[in-house]
Motif scaffolding. Structure first.
Motif, mmCIF file in Angstrom:
data_model
loop_
_atom_site.group_PDB
_atom_site.id
_atom_site.type_symbol
_atom_site.label_atom_id
_atom_site.label_comp_id
_atom_site.label_asym_id
_atom_site.label_seq_id
_atom_site.Cartn_x
_atom_site.Cartn_y
_atom_site.Cartn_z
ATOM 1 N N ASP B 39 38.614 23.583 12.928
ATOM 2 C CA ASP B 39 37.282 22.958 13.482
ATOM 3 C C ASP B 39 38.478 21.915 14.534
ATOM 4 O O ASP B 39 38.661 20.963 13.666
ATOM 5 C CB ASP B 39 36.842 22.269 12.110
ATOM 6 C CG ASP B 39 36.199 23.548 11.184
ATOM 7 O OD1 ASP B 39 35.337 24.882 12.275
ATOM 8 O OD2 ASP B 39 36.012 23.094 10.221
ATOM 9 N N VAL B 41 38.620 18.900 16.055
ATOM 10 C CA VAL B 41 37.176 17.619 16.965
ATOM 11 C C VAL B 41 37.500 16.131 17.295
ATOM 12 O O VAL B 41 37.105 15.411 18.106
ATOM 13 C CB VAL B 41 38.391 16.858 14.699
ATOM 14 C CG1 VAL B 41 37.302 17.572 13.826
ATOM 15 C CG2 VAL B 41 39.296 16.389 14.808
ATOM 16 N N PHE B 42 38.838 16.661 18.194
ATOM 17 C CA PHE B 42 39.088 15.795 19.902
ATOM 18 C C PHE B 42 40.124 16.679 20.667
ATOM 19 O O PHE B 42 40.735 17.444 19.916
ATOM 20 C CB PHE B 42 39.708 14.989 18.603
ATOM 21 C CG PHE B 42 40.380 13.399 20.117
ATOM 22 C CD1 PHE B 42 39.628 12.397 19.986
ATOM 23 C CD2 PHE B 42 41.484 13.806 20.285
ATOM 24 C CE1 PHE B 42 40.335 11.971 21.785
ATOM 25 C CE2 PHE B 42 41.694 13.290 21.406
ATOM 26 C CZ PHE B 42 40.907 11.437 21.974
ATOM 27 N N GLU B 44 42.530 15.863 24.375
ATOM 28 C CA GLU B 44 42.476 14.863 25.157
ATOM 29 C C GLU B 44 43.509 15.776 26.587
ATOM 30 O O GLU B 44 44.421 16.746 26.111
ATOM 31 C CB GLU B 44 44.002 13.795 24.366
ATOM 32 C CG GLU B 44 44.253 12.560 25.664
ATOM 33 C CD GLU B 44 45.369 11.958 24.534
ATOM 34 O OE1 GLU B 44 44.928 11.231 23.825
ATOM 35 O OE2 GLU B 44 46.094 11.876 25.098
ATOM 36 N N VAL B 60 45.862 17.193 24.434
ATOM 37 C CA VAL B 60 46.589 17.202 22.936
ATOM 38 C C VAL B 60 44.740 18.103 22.613
ATOM 39 O O VAL B 60 44.053 17.212 22.721
ATOM 40 C CB VAL B 60 46.513 16.122 22.021
ATOM 41 C CG1 VAL B 60 46.424 16.351 20.576
ATOM 42 C CG2 VAL B 60 48.187 15.669 22.614
ATOM 43 N N GLU B 62 42.991 18.313 18.723
ATOM 44 C CA GLU B 62 43.042 18.052 17.497
ATOM 45 C C GLU B 62 41.981 18.450 16.474
ATOM 46 O O GLU B 62 41.414 18.566 16.747
ATOM 47 C CB GLU B 62 43.292 16.090 16.743
ATOM 48 C CG GLU B 62 44.227 15.797 17.854
ATOM 49 C CD GLU B 62 44.137 14.478 16.728
ATOM 50 O OE1 GLU B 62 44.493 14.613 15.378
ATOM 51 O OE2 GLU B 62 45.602 13.235 17.421
ATOM 52 N N SER B 63 42.689 19.102 15.166
ATOM 53 C CA SER B 63 41.474 19.816 14.395
ATOM 54 C C SER B 63 41.496 18.869 13.048
ATOM 55 O O SER B 63 42.610 18.246 12.969
ATOM 56 C CB SER B 63 42.526 20.961 14.412
ATOM 57 O OG SER B 63 43.324 21.177 13.749
ATOM 58 N N VAL B 64 40.723 19.532 12.312
ATOM 59 C CA VAL B 64 41.135 19.212 10.670
ATOM 60 C C VAL B 64 41.828 18.511 10.286
ATOM 61 O O VAL B 64 42.149 18.543 9.410
ATOM 62 C CB VAL B 64 39.750 19.793 10.020
ATOM 63 C CG1 VAL B 64 38.191 19.254 10.575
ATOM 64 C CG2 VAL B 64 40.349 20.949 9.565
ATOM 65 N N LYS B 65 42.612 19.574 10.712
ATOM 66 C CA LYS B 65 44.365 19.555 10.005
ATOM 67 C C LYS B 65 45.449 19.150 10.580
ATOM 68 O O LYS B 65 46.261 18.139 9.985
ATOM 69 C CB LYS B 65 44.707 20.963 9.643
ATOM 70 C CG LYS B 65 44.057 21.994 9.255
ATOM 71 C CD LYS B 65 43.947 23.272 9.639
ATOM 72 C CE LYS B 65 43.844 24.186 9.322
ATOM 73 N NZ LYS B 65 42.825 25.994 9.627
ATOM 74 N N ALA B 66 45.063 19.395 12.142
ATOM 75 C CA ALA B 66 46.781 18.697 12.955
ATOM 76 C C ALA B 66 46.639 18.153 14.154
ATOM 77 O O ALA B 66 45.249 18.998 15.050
ATOM 78 C CB ALA B 66 48.601 19.587 12.200
ATOM 79 N N ALA B 67 47.545 18.046 14.974
ATOM 80 C CA ALA B 67 47.537 17.620 16.178
ATOM 81 C C ALA B 67 48.084 18.740 16.858
ATOM 82 O O ALA B 67 49.252 18.757 16.631
ATOM 83 C CB ALA B 67 47.920 16.375 16.938
ATOM 84 N N GLU B 86 34.579 15.537 25.178
ATOM 85 C CA GLU B 86 34.482 14.343 24.942
ATOM 86 C C GLU B 86 33.554 14.442 23.578
ATOM 87 O O GLU B 86 34.165 13.801 22.275
ATOM 88 C CB GLU B 86 34.410 13.957 25.838
ATOM 89 C CG GLU B 86 34.925 12.386 25.228
ATOM 90 C CD GLU B 86 34.917 11.677 26.665
ATOM 91 O OE1 GLU B 86 34.035 10.342 26.159
ATOM 92 O OE2 GLU B 86 35.372 11.499 27.484
ATOM 93 N N GLU B 87 32.484 14.754 23.733
ATOM 94 C CA GLU B 87 30.995 14.995 23.188
ATOM 95 C C GLU B 87 31.087 16.025 21.957
ATOM 96 O O GLU B 87 30.457 15.928 20.862
ATOM 97 C CB GLU B 87 30.404 14.285 23.991
ATOM 98 C CG GLU B 87 29.523 13.651 24.152
ATOM 99 C CD GLU B 87 30.017 12.096 23.221
ATOM 100 O OE1 GLU B 87 29.344 12.121 22.123
ATOM 101 O OE2 GLU B 87 31.325 10.709 23.585
ATOM 102 N N PRO B 89 33.698 18.652 21.072
ATOM 103 C CA PRO B 89 34.529 19.568 21.239
ATOM 104 C C PRO B 89 35.003 20.552 20.351
ATOM 105 O O PRO B 89 35.436 21.881 20.558
ATOM 106 C CB PRO B 89 36.112 18.272 20.385
ATOM 107 C CG PRO B 89 35.049 17.386 19.519
ATOM 108 C CD PRO B 89 33.430 17.555 20.231
ATOM 109 N N GLU B 90 33.734 20.763 19.402
ATOM 110 C CA GLU B 90 33.398 21.971 18.872
ATOM 111 C C GLU B 90 33.171 23.294 18.985
ATOM 112 O O GLU B 90 33.788 24.531 18.775
ATOM 113 C CB GLU B 90 32.130 22.076 17.758
ATOM 114 C CG GLU B 90 31.290 21.252 17.819
ATOM 115 C CD GLU B 90 30.743 20.058 17.945
ATOM 116 O OE1 GLU B 90 31.667 19.730 18.023
ATOM 117 O OE2 GLU B 90 29.794 19.742 18.322
#
Lengths: 372, 129
Positions: B39, B41-42, B44, B60, B62-67, B86-87, B89-90
Motif C-alpha cells: 500500500d 502512502v506517500f 515525492e 520517492v 513510500e509504502s506502509v513498509k518502506a521508502a 499528493e492526496e 497516493p493509493e
C-alpha cells in the motif's frame, strides 16, 4: 550464519491463508496476508482482526512469595493486584532503564506473565536469578496466544463463550471456548476493545479456524499490528523503550503504581528506584517520549533526526508511519524536555528536507477499551 | 501474475514509459512494482521545470513498509507531474498505468528510447527475480 527460525502452532494455517512470512524475534511470522497491511489495519478498526502472537513468552509463577518476587523487579503494585486482574508492568535495570515490558495477571493459583518474544530468554534468566526458594517458574511452551481485536470482537467471542461479554478491560479469566480450556484476557495491543486468548498449542489451530469462520473476522499480520499499536500510542520494546530509557523518560509514569512511588506504602524496592523516583519527584527527565503529527503526509520513520526552529538537534524518531486510520503521518520520538510541550513545532529531516511536525497527544486514534 | 501492457516500454528499475509523441513521455511505476511495495502512502515527485538525467533519483515512493527511490528512465525536462497523487497516493496501487502516473518529461535525447525494454523482456526479468 544460518538461523533456524521457530514456528508457532499456527504456521501451517498462515501458509494456507497466503501470508507473507518474515523472520521476527527468532520466529517465522506473518507480516501480512493477501488483503495487505492497510486493509488489515482498517478491518481491525471496523470489525475484528485475528492475530497470532504465540511468539510471545507465556510464564506462570506460583508459590507464597511469587507476587513479592515479581514486585521486587517492577515499579508496579503486584502484591495488591486482585485475582482475575491484569496489569501492565516493566522490568527495570539498576539505571532505571527498561529490560522488557510485560503483562502480569493474578490467577487463582499464581501469576500469569506475558513477555516480549525478543526478551523472553533474558526475562526468564532475570526472574530465575531473583526467585525465592519456594517460588516456581514455569514456561508455558505448550500454549499458543491469539488476539481478537476490534469493535466486533466482543460480539464474536460471546457467540462462542457468552461469559466474555461481562469482562471489562484488563480482566482475565480461565474459560472454556468450544470446549477448549483458555485464559481469556480483555486487552490487546491495538487500542481497540478485544481479547487475548491463551490456548493449548494442540487446540490453537482449531480455535483459530472457528474464529476465522465468523463473518466479522479476518487474519491480521505483524505489519498492521505495528501501525495499529502506533496509532494507539503503545510502545514497541526495542524501539520506543529499551534499557536506556526509564519509565519517566518513556512517558510511562502512569504505569508506576502509587504504592511504589515516593510516599507510597511500598515505596521503591525495585531496580533503579532511586533514579526513577527522583525523575518522577523532580520532573527531572531531560528527554521525553512524545507523539508527533506531520503537517504533510510523508511518513517519518524510525531513526529520523528532529530539529528545533533554530536548527538544533533535539531528538530522534523511534517509530513512525502514515496512520491508515489517523490519516496523518504519525510518529513517536524522544525529544529534549524543553520541546516536549503539546503543540510545539519541530522539524524532521527526511531526505535532506526539514518537514514540520507538531508534538501531539497520544493516542492518535481514540482508544475504545470496554470498561463496563 | 502482474499486468505488463504490451504498448508500453520499461526499465529494469520497474518504471514504465509511454511515448506520447513529439518527444514527450509519461512515466510511472509498474504493476509488479506496486505489488512489491504494498500500500502506497506517500509519493515525492520532481518539480515541473527541472532537468533530469537517465538513472537519476527523481522521487520517492513510500509504502506502509518502506521508502523506495524512483529513477528517471530517460533524460529531459519535467513538464508535468501528477498532482492527484499528493492526496490519493493509493492510485498507484489501484491504477498504476492510468491515474497512478507519476510525471511527464520532454526528452533531451530521443535516442534513449531505443535502450528501453519491451513488455516481454521486462516480464522475463520480473519472473527471474
Amino acid at each position: 550464519m544460518e538461523e533456524t527460525l521457530l514456528h508457532t502452532p499456527l504456521y501451517d494455517l498462515h501458509i494456507e491463508l497466503g501470508a507473507r512470512m518474515v523472520p521476527f524475534a527468532g520466529y517465522e511470522m506473518p507480516v501480512q496476508y493477501p488483503a495487505g497491511v492497510r486493509k488489515e489495519h482498517l478491518h481491525t478498526r471496523e470489525a475484528a482482526g485475528l492475530f497470532d502472537v504465540s511468539h510471545m513468552g507465556q510464564l506462570f509463577m506460583s508459590g507464597p512469595q511469587a507476587g513479592a518476587d515479581i514486585e521486587r523487579l517492577v515499579p508496579v503494585d503486584i502484591i495488591d493486584l486482585p485475582q482475575g486482574k491484569q496489569r501492565y508492568a516493566m522490568f527495570t535495570n539498576e539505571n532505571g532503564g527498561i529490560l522488557d515490558d510485560l503483562m502480569v495477571t493474578r490467577m487463582e493459583d499464581g501469576y500469569y506473565l506475558v513477555v516480549n518474544a525478543a526478551c523472553k530468554n533474558e526475562d526468564i534468566a532475570h526472574l530465575r536469578a531473583n526467585l525465592s526458594p519456594d517460588t516456581q517458574l514455569d514456561i508455558l511452551e505448550d500454549r499458543a496466544l491469539i488476539a481478537l481485536q476490534g469493535p466486533r470482537a466482543a460480539e464474536v467471542l460471546a457467540r462462542l463463550q457468552p461469559a466474555v461479554a461481562d469482562m471489562v478491560f484488563m480482566d482475565n479469566r480461565a474459560l472454556p471456548i468450544e470446549g477448549i480450556d483458555c485464559f481469556v484476557s480483555r486487552s490487546g495491543y491495538t487500542g481497540e476493545d478485544g481479547y487475548e486468548i491463551s490456548v493449548p498449542a494442540s487446540e490453537a489451530e482449531a480455535l483459530t479456524r472457528t474464529l476465522l469462520a465468523q463473518p466479522e473476522v479476518e487474519p491480521i499480520g505483524l505489519g498492521a499490528r505495528d501501525s495499529l499499536r502506533l496509532e494507539a500510542g503503545l510502545c514497541l520494546y526495542g524501539h520506543d523503550i529499551d534499557t536506556d530509557t526509564t519509565p519517566a523518560e518513556a512517558s510511562l509514569i502512569w504505569a508506576v503504581s502509587p504504592a511504589r512511588r515516593t510516599g507510597g506504602v511500598r515505596q521503591g524496592g525495585f531496580p533503579g528506584a532511586d533514579i526513577l523516583l527522583e525523575q518522577i519527584d523532580n520532573k527531572s527527565a531531560t528527554r521525553k517520549r512524545v507523539g508527533l503529527i506531520g503537517e504533510g503526509r510523508a511518513p517519518v520513520r524510525e531513526g529520523t533526526e528532529l530539529f528545533n526552529s533554530e536548527g538544533k538537534l533535539v531528538g530522534k524518531v523511534t517509530s513512525g508511519t502514515f496512520g491508515p486510520s489517523a490519516e496523518q503521518s504519525v510518529a513517536m520520538a524522544y525529544v529534549s524536555s524543553d520541546v516536549s510541550a503539546l503543540d510545539t513545532q519541530i522539524f524532521a529531516e527526511v531526505r535532506g528536507k526539514r518537514l514540520p511536525m507538531k508534538v501531539s497527544r497520544m493516542p492518535f486514534v481514540a482508544q475504545r477499551y470496554y470498561r463496563g | 501474475m502482474s499486468n505488463v501492457p504490451s504498448e508500453l516500454k520499461y526499465v529494469a528499475s520497474h518504471e514504465w514509459i509511454r511515448d506520447e509523441g513529439e518527444g514527450v513521455v509519461t512515466i510511472g511505476i509498474t504493476d509488479h512494482a506496486q505489488e512489491l511495495l504494498g500500500d502506497v502512502v506517500f509519493i515525492e515527485l520532481p518539480e515541473v521545470g527541472v532537468e533530469i538525467a537517465a538513472g537519476d533519483e527523481t522521487g520517492v515512493v513510500e509504502s506502509v513498509k518502506a521508502a523506495s527511490d524512483v529513477y528517471a528512465p530517460l533524460s529531459g525536462k519535467v513538464i508535468a507531474v501528477n498532482e492527484d497523487l499528493e492526496e490519493a497516493p493509493e492510485l498507484v496501487n489501484s491504477d498504476p498505468y492510468g491515474d497512478g502516473w507519476f510525471f511527464q518529461i520532454k526528452l533531451s535525447d530521443a535516442e534513449e528510447l531505443d535502450d528501453l525494454l519491451d513488455a516481454d523482456t521486462y516480464s522475463e526479468q520480473c519472473e527471474a527475480e
